[in-house]
Structure formats: structure tokens, C-alpha cells
Design an enzyme around this catalytic site. Sequence first.
Site, mmCIF file in Angstrom:
data_model
loop_
_atom_site.group_PDB
_atom_site.id
_atom_site.type_symbol
_atom_site.label_atom_id
_atom_site.label_comp_id
_atom_site.label_asym_id
_atom_site.label_seq_id
_atom_site.Cartn_x
_atom_site.Cartn_y
_atom_site.Cartn_z
ATOM 1 N N ASN A 62 1.092 -1.371 -0.089
ATOM 2 C CA ASN A 62 0.406 0.492 -0.129
ATOM 3 C C ASN A 62 0.877 1.017 -0.174
ATOM 4 O O ASN A 62 0.884 2.037 -0.111
ATOM 5 C CB ASN A 62 -0.951 0.010 0.341
ATOM 6 C CG ASN A 62 -0.005 -0.298 2.392
ATOM 7 O OD1 ASN A 62 1.192 0.096 2.518
ATOM 8 N ND2 ASN A 62 -0.845 -0.159 3.590
ATOM 9 N N HIS A 69 3.507 2.031 2.090
ATOM 10 C CA HIS A 69 3.698 2.516 3.387
ATOM 11 C C HIS A 69 5.380 2.371 3.268
ATOM 12 O O HIS A 69 5.933 1.064 2.594
ATOM 13 C CB HIS A 69 3.218 1.877 4.610
ATOM 14 C CG HIS A 69 3.667 0.443 4.780
ATOM 15 N ND1 HIS A 69 2.660 -0.519 5.757
ATOM 16 C CD2 HIS A 69 4.356 -0.420 5.149
ATOM 17 C CE1 HIS A 69 3.629 -2.010 5.724
ATOM 18 N NE2 HIS A 69 4.806 -1.928 5.188
ATOM 19 N N GLU A 82 1.714 5.005 7.551
ATOM 20 C CA GLU A 82 0.293 3.629 6.556
ATOM 21 C C GLU A 82 -0.729 5.167 5.867
ATOM 22 O O GLU A 82 -0.380 6.036 6.312
ATOM 23 C CB GLU A 82 -0.523 3.215 7.116
ATOM 24 C CG GLU A 82 -0.156 2.159 8.577
ATOM 25 C CD GLU A 82 -0.187 0.657 7.391
ATOM 26 O OE1 GLU A 82 0.275 1.233 5.961
ATOM 27 O OE2 GLU A 82 0.035 -0.293 8.324
HETATM 28 P P1 PGA Z 1 7.986 -7.524 3.592
HETATM 29 O O1 PGA Z 1 7.486 -5.988 4.226
HETATM 30 O O2 PGA Z 1 9.411 -6.717 3.591
HETATM 31 O O3 PGA Z 1 7.264 -8.220 4.682
HETATM 32 O O4 PGA Z 1 7.396 -6.980 2.425
HETATM 33 C C1 PGA Z 1 7.721 -4.735 3.607
HETATM 34 C C2 PGA Z 1 7.324 -3.264 4.396
HETATM 35 O O5 PGA Z 1 5.755 -3.633 4.521
HETATM 36 O O6 PGA Z 1 7.776 -2.471 4.706
#
Ligand code: PGA
Length: 227
Positions: free
Chosen positions: A124, A126, A131
Site C-alpha cells: 500500500n 507504506h 500507512e
Molecule cells: P515485506 O514488508 O518486506 O515483508 O514485504 C515490506 C514492508 O512492509 O515495508
Amino acid sequence: MASLLTKDKISHKIALDILELVAQSPDAKIGLPTGRTPEALYKYLVSLSREKKVDWTKAKFFGLDEYINAPNAKTFKFYLEKNFYQPLKIDRNSCFNPIDIEDYDAFIKAQGGLDLTILGIGQNGHIAFNEPPCVKHTWTHCIELAASTREANKNFFESLGKVPERAVTMGIETLLSSKKIILLAFGEKKHEILKDALDGKVRAENPASYLQLHKNLSVFTDFGYET
Ligand code: PGA
């Protein structure tokens, strides 16, 4: 057409770059991510550090974010402990986490500021746990996790219901204050949001788009995104 680097090759290269930074600036302050993205990076940091007998004793490490009310084994502190601090016997007095320090930003500043911050990106948009929608002017703060983030991270927990609802995270300004940022995005699932972050409008709906405002950003992907 340039050949694509794999996640493994990129992780190896970034690990070497970090070791080079620490060789040049032994007292480097480094912002460290967690999650799936940097797993291979930590693996290489550990093996290459052992091989090259790197001295980490003057460096300092700053976790980007942390769950609120997670069991110890699920915390990002534990993740960094397991994947990085413990294998290299890093002095825990040099390792910091936003949940333990009252004013993380003032603390980071007092240490001389972040020299390098490694980031992943959520589906998304973030970065750390900022967020969307997320205004630019944010420092370390508590947030409510997006439903999509909790869903994306549920496999680290017994069930979706056990994923914490809140977390503390470095803010956008905290991240942008780092002298250098390396953004890692692995897997096609991250392609669209990354493209929007780097080519789209800078805006609250895609927090990673604020990285366009940083003067020393490097982006690495395994899906051939070209800047
Ligand atoms: P992930 O998460 O490395 O587990 O894909 C990335 C993030 O949420 O920043």
C-alpha cells in the site's frame, strides 16, 4: 536490455555497500528494516562481516518501527536480534528501537543523525509503518496498522486476529532526514506501487512517494523497474 539482478545478488551488493560504509565511517548510524525484504541482506551482512572481520563496535543501529503489544518472539526487536545483532555479537548498547525511547527523533539527532537508512515498501506504499494517507510532516509516532498490512503480515503470527493493531514508527521526516536512503522492492507485487511512488505525484495516499524529495535515494528491484 540490461540483465536483471536477482534479490539475492542485490542483497549481496547492498551488504557489501554497507560494509564499505562502515569501513569508511566506523561510527555510522544505520536505520534497519525488518520483514521479508531484507532477510537475504542480513544473511549476507552476517556472512561477509565474518569473512572480512568487520568491526561494528562503533556503529549504531536504529530499528525503523515496532509493533505495540506483540509477543516478544514476534517483535522487530527480536527479528533484528536473531538476524543481525546476535550472530555478530553486536553490543546491545548500540541498538535502539522506537518503542524503548521516549523521544526517538531527539535521540537520533543527538547521536549525529542517520547516515544510511534501508527501507522496504508495503503493497500500500507504506515505508516503515507510515500507512496511507500520511502527511509528510510526521516524526516518530504511533499508528494504527492498515488492514492490508495486517493481512500481509499475518503469516508471521498464528492468525490474522493475533496481528497487533498498532505500532510505533519513524515518521516521514525521520526517514527523509537520513543522509542516504536505499529502497528495496522485491517481487512483482511491489511493482505498481513502486512505480507510482517514484513516477506519480508526491502525495499522502502513497507515503513512499515522499522519497522523491530525498536527494540521495537509491532504488533496487528484482523486476526491472528503471528510473
Ligand atoms: P515485506 O514488508 O518486506 O515483508 O514485504 C515490506 C514492508 O512492509 O515495508
